[in-house]
Design an enzyme around this catalytic site. Sequence first.
Site, PDB file in Angstrom:
ATOM      1  N   ASP A   1      -8.555  -4.414  -6.135  1.00 10.95           N
ATOM      2  CA  ASP A   1      -8.016  -3.801  -4.979  1.00 10.95           C
ATOM      3  C   ASP A   1      -8.945  -2.222  -4.948  1.00 10.95           C
ATOM      4  O   ASP A   1      -8.942  -1.650  -5.682  1.00 10.95           O
ATOM      5  CB  ASP A   1      -6.699  -3.354  -5.098  1.00 10.95           C
ATOM      6  CG  ASP A   1      -5.888  -3.071  -3.830  1.00 10.95           C
ATOM      7  OD1 ASP A   1      -6.668  -2.005  -3.340  1.00 10.95           O
ATOM      8  OD2 ASP A   1      -4.898  -3.427  -3.610  1.00 10.95           O
TER       9      ASP A   1
ATOM     10  N   HIS B   1      -7.494  -5.929  -0.902  1.00 12.54           N
ATOM     11  CA  HIS B   1      -6.234  -4.925  -0.577  1.00 12.54           C
ATOM     12  C   HIS B   1      -4.793  -5.774  -0.560  1.00 12.54           C
ATOM     13  O   HIS B   1      -4.611  -6.476   0.266  1.00 12.54           O
ATOM     14  CB  HIS B   1      -6.229  -4.144   0.509  1.00 12.54           C
ATOM     15  CG  HIS B   1      -5.417  -2.946   0.455  1.00 12.54           C
ATOM     16  ND1 HIS B   1      -5.286  -2.355  -0.641  1.00 12.54           N
ATOM     17  CD2 HIS B   1      -4.652  -2.367   1.466  1.00 12.54           C
ATOM     18  CE1 HIS B   1      -3.926  -1.417  -0.321  1.00 12.54           C
ATOM     19  NE2 HIS B   1      -3.800  -1.192   0.858  1.00 12.54           N
TER      20      HIS B   1
ATOM     21  N   SER C   1       1.020  -1.061   0.045  1.00 11.56           N
ATOM     22  CA  SER C   1       0.109  -0.045  -0.150  1.00 11.56           C
ATOM     23  C   SER C   1       0.878   1.494   0.042  1.00 11.56           C
ATOM     24  O   SER C   1       1.812   1.319  -0.879  1.00 11.56           O
ATOM     25  CB  SER C   1      -1.029   0.121   1.155  1.00 11.56           C
ATOM     26  OG  SER C   1      -1.867   0.858   1.098  1.00 11.56           O
TER      27      SER C   1
END
Length: 503
Positions: free
Chosen positions: A442, A472, A223
């Site tokens: 995602d 995610h 991320s």
Amino acid sequence: MSRPLRAGALLCAVLLTGVVTGCDGGGADRAEAASASAGQRLDWKTCPAPSTSQGTGKAPGPDWECATLRAPLDYGRPDRGSLGIAMIRAKATDRARRIGSLVFNFGGPGGSGVASLPAFADDYKTLRTRYDLVSFDPRGVGRSDGVTCLGDKDLDVYYAADGTPDGKDEEKALVERVGRYASGCEKNSGKILPHVGTQNAARDMDLMRQVLGDDKLHYFGVSYGTELGGVYAHLFPKKVGRAVLDAVVDPSDDPVQGALGQAKGFQLALGNYMDACAVTSDNCPTEDQITDLLKRLDSDPVPAGDTRELTESLATGGIAQALYSKDFWDYLTEGVEDAENGDGKLLLALGDSMNGRGEDGRYSSLQASLAAVNCADFAQRYTAAEIEEKVPEFRKASPVFGEFMAWSLTQCTGWPAKGTWQNPDVSAKGSAPVLVVGNTGDPATPYEGAHEMARELGPGVGVEMTFRGQGHGAYDSGNACVTRVVDAYLLDGTVPTSGTVCS
């Protein structure tokens, strides 16, 4: 994109730690301070349980040890004080075949790596055979001088408040509320706010590399950790070892483009959830049901326990939190049904998780640190009038999340520290290959970001890989293909063909 220098400064030398020293007679002192930082020895000890600022959890057990790295508060002037960077590691199990350290950042920005790595450690057992698994709380996070803005009771009010204003009075109230939050950050953490940006976190990682005794930085970023990894590769291309970027932030996005992309990503994930739910259940919410629920909560919150209520803002955060993983989809189905029937406890629990609130009512530094890092990085500051003009585009992108995402752009309005860039430079000519993994489903880091990251890292550096999945990230999904390709790269140095696809 070049990096701006302080007005009037001259660039005389760039040290191995990334420290820029001036020509005003203080360069020798600064070089000495930087050298001392690189030569420090870490005092590894048994890890305590996570602090409130890191989140909740138990002490990680005997395999783990913790230490504090001392880093310059200001890399431009390393003689002017330092701050502590909390670190954690578990040593490689096959010491004879040890490659080095593998440093993790799990994102946010604002997530505690010291708390997260032990929690996810089972996913990395194979990697631990040949790597010391290492993570850290980035500056301004958790035990690394975690940013504090408001007290717990005030944060309860702040996160429950209306995040989608209707009319000028509510817009004014939102801007004033954000301003009070920023003032609290300045009052409680003002000293470090100018220094918590991603460039300094990347410099901390290179200092970490040196102190750990590694010639190259082997890295696993998830991320926001992908943006941090890209910035590291730009600043230190010759020091990049084997690096994986998973759930990739689009480095070409400014805050508006990033928020709009997330609105689209969460809307896509919501649609994927509803399609999958319809196959197995007759009790799945529709998009109209969810938008109607949020509209009702805007004016009429529902009870969520003895003293709290589920508001529109908390419910929106809870729904988004449930879309981070397929493991949460059943909770979303149940939570929406409960809220429609007047019980907001489940969606509130999901919303609290998004905001970093523990069951004891205390907040971690997650969201405060996120704001601090974003506002130290990005120079853009948006007025209510500018955001109001963008709301229709956001609403079109996502009837559920669009307006909330649009008004989140007030985050840095009135922030007490200036930002650094319009968007980050991740060009990394001369770097070793960086494996960039995008997930087509995602919600938080839309799939397109992986292509942009690979492109901007540069030819021969960015190696793009696709996972056709949900949630995610890719590696923690447990997909056998993703695991095989990533492990082969990190453990054996086998670079996959760019464009590899796993389903």
